[in-house]
Design an enzyme around this catalytic site. Structure first.
Site, PDB file in Angstrom:
ATOM      1  N   ILE A 182       0.863  -1.187   0.000  1.00 27.02           N
ATOM      2  CA  ILE A 182       0.000   0.000   0.000  1.00 27.02           C
ATOM      3  C   ILE A 182       0.894   1.231   0.000  1.00 27.02           C
ATOM      4  CG2 ILE A 182      -1.841   1.220   1.196  1.00 27.02           C
ATOM      5  CD1 ILE A 182      -2.551  -1.461   2.532  1.00 27.02           C
ATOM      6  N   ASP A 183       1.009   1.874  -1.146  1.00 30.36           N
ATOM      7  CA  ASP A 183       1.935   2.990  -1.331  1.00 30.36           C
ATOM      8  C   ASP A 183       1.154   4.296  -1.348  1.00 30.36           C
ATOM      9  OD1 ASP A 183       4.013   4.655  -1.895  1.00 30.36           O
ATOM     10  OD2 ASP A 183       4.349   3.945  -3.941  1.00 30.36           O
ATOM     11  N   SER A 184       1.300   5.080  -0.281  1.00 27.37           N
ATOM     12  CA  SER A 184       0.587   6.357  -0.208  1.00 27.37           C
ATOM     13  C   SER A 184       1.130   7.367  -1.217  1.00 27.37           C
ATOM     14  CB  SER A 184       0.692   6.936   1.205  1.00 27.37           C
ATOM     15  OG  SER A 184       2.057   7.120   1.562  1.00 27.37           O
ATOM     16  N   GLY A 185       2.336   7.111  -1.729  1.00 29.80           N
ATOM     17  CA  GLY A 185       2.918   8.034  -2.701  1.00 29.80           C
ATOM     18  C   GLY A 185       2.481   7.758  -4.128  1.00 29.80           C
TER      19      GLY A 185
END
Length: 305
Positions: A182-185
């Site tokens: 899960i990559d918030s970027g």
């Protein structure tokens, strides 16, 4: 033999201070340096007790146990019994970890076996192997620093794995299972439909796709050329994106039927999404083979899994 009690006390004070400071770091507590110093001062007094004949009862294990409780209570305070008990256990853990590390390094550097005139001989004094003060002065800070770095690495790894989820991608009658980060970027989305774009590592999951489809996905210009029509060709999309130092890049993506994300609190089904196909490894350690868009986790109701 001359014993410099003041030097021994000073060294123990410094070591006790570092042990208490490392315990505070592991506990993630902001402890004032004054309290650390007072706790280290009380702990260092134990060395002086060993040279006073009237206080020989201090070597009793029960007395040592009670004395350590005083050290921990002075340094970290006493709010609840459970938290105090955790501080006390962690203090012992740090002490044994540093001491065990130093003894392990000491015996690793020792050469107890030698060959003399063809015969194997062992060296020993009968009282164990003495550890030099120079080794203590160098070894203690080194083991302290090493332990702190290792714990920081473990915490980073834990945070990293807390951001992993299991996903299942459904395309017609095909099912692709992967571990996703899960990559918030990741803010990549399709400019036409506004659908979020997740990334799939094709070096891992290429076997789930037809060969003709992969060839078309690798070369964006082939979309305009005539050739063998693949059953998933109508699902292909071209998504423009920007990378650092590069502009006007294009990513081939496929429109799945749905993507199911399994979380600790349930499963999330996402239908409005594109799966970007990356033909480069996205995780060198193969910890995950997919990158999720954070938008995929919002606005969807999780169902019990």
């Amino acid at each position: 033999m001359a014993v410099y009690l003041d030097v021994i006390w000073l060294l123990n004070f410094c070591f006790d201070y570092m042990l208490l400071a490392l315990t505070a770091l592991f506990l993630k507590r902001q402890v004032r340096k004054r309290r650390l110093a007072i706790g280290a001062l009380i702990a260092s007094f134990y060395v002086l007790f060993l040279f006073i004949p009237v206080l020989t009862f201090m070597v009793n294990p029960i007395i040592k146990l009670l004395y350590s409780l005083v050290i921990v209570s002075v340094t970290f305070g006493f709010n609840r019994f459970r938290s105090f008990f955790q501080c006390w256990l962690l203090f012992y853990f740090v002490t044994f970890m540093i001491g065990g590390g130093m003894m392990g390094a000491h015996y690793f550097l020792q050469q107890d076996v030698t060959v003399y005139n063809g015969a194997v001989a062992t060296q020993g004094t009968g009282f164990g192997d003495p550890v030099s003060w120079l080794f203590v002065l160098i070894g203690f800070p080194s083991i302290w620093w090493f332990s702190k770095r290792r714990v920081d690495t473990l915490e980073t790894t834990k945070i990293h794995y807390d951001q992993l989820a299991n996903v299942v991608i459904h395309i017609d009658d095909h099912t692709i299972s992967a571990v996703a980060l899960i990559d918030s970027g990741n803010q990549l989305q399709d400019p036409l439909s506004g659908s979020p774009v997740m990334i799939l590592d094709m070096t891992v999951h290429a076997e789930h796709f037809p060969t003709t489809f992969i060839e078309k996905a690798k070369n964006v210009t082939d979309f305009q050329e005539e050739g063998e029509v693949d059953k998933w060709e109508h699902r292909l999309r071209i998504v423009p994106f920007r990378a650092v130092g590069q502009d006007h890049q294009f990513l081939c993506a496929i429109k799945p039927d749905e993507v199911v994300i399994s979380m600790d609190d349930g499963a999330i089904t996402v239908k409005k999404v594109l799966v970007g196909l990356s033909f480069h490894t996205i995780s060198g350690e193969k910890e995950y083979s997919c990158i999720l868009h954070p938008k995929m986790l919002t606005g969807h109701k999780a169902t019990a899994s």
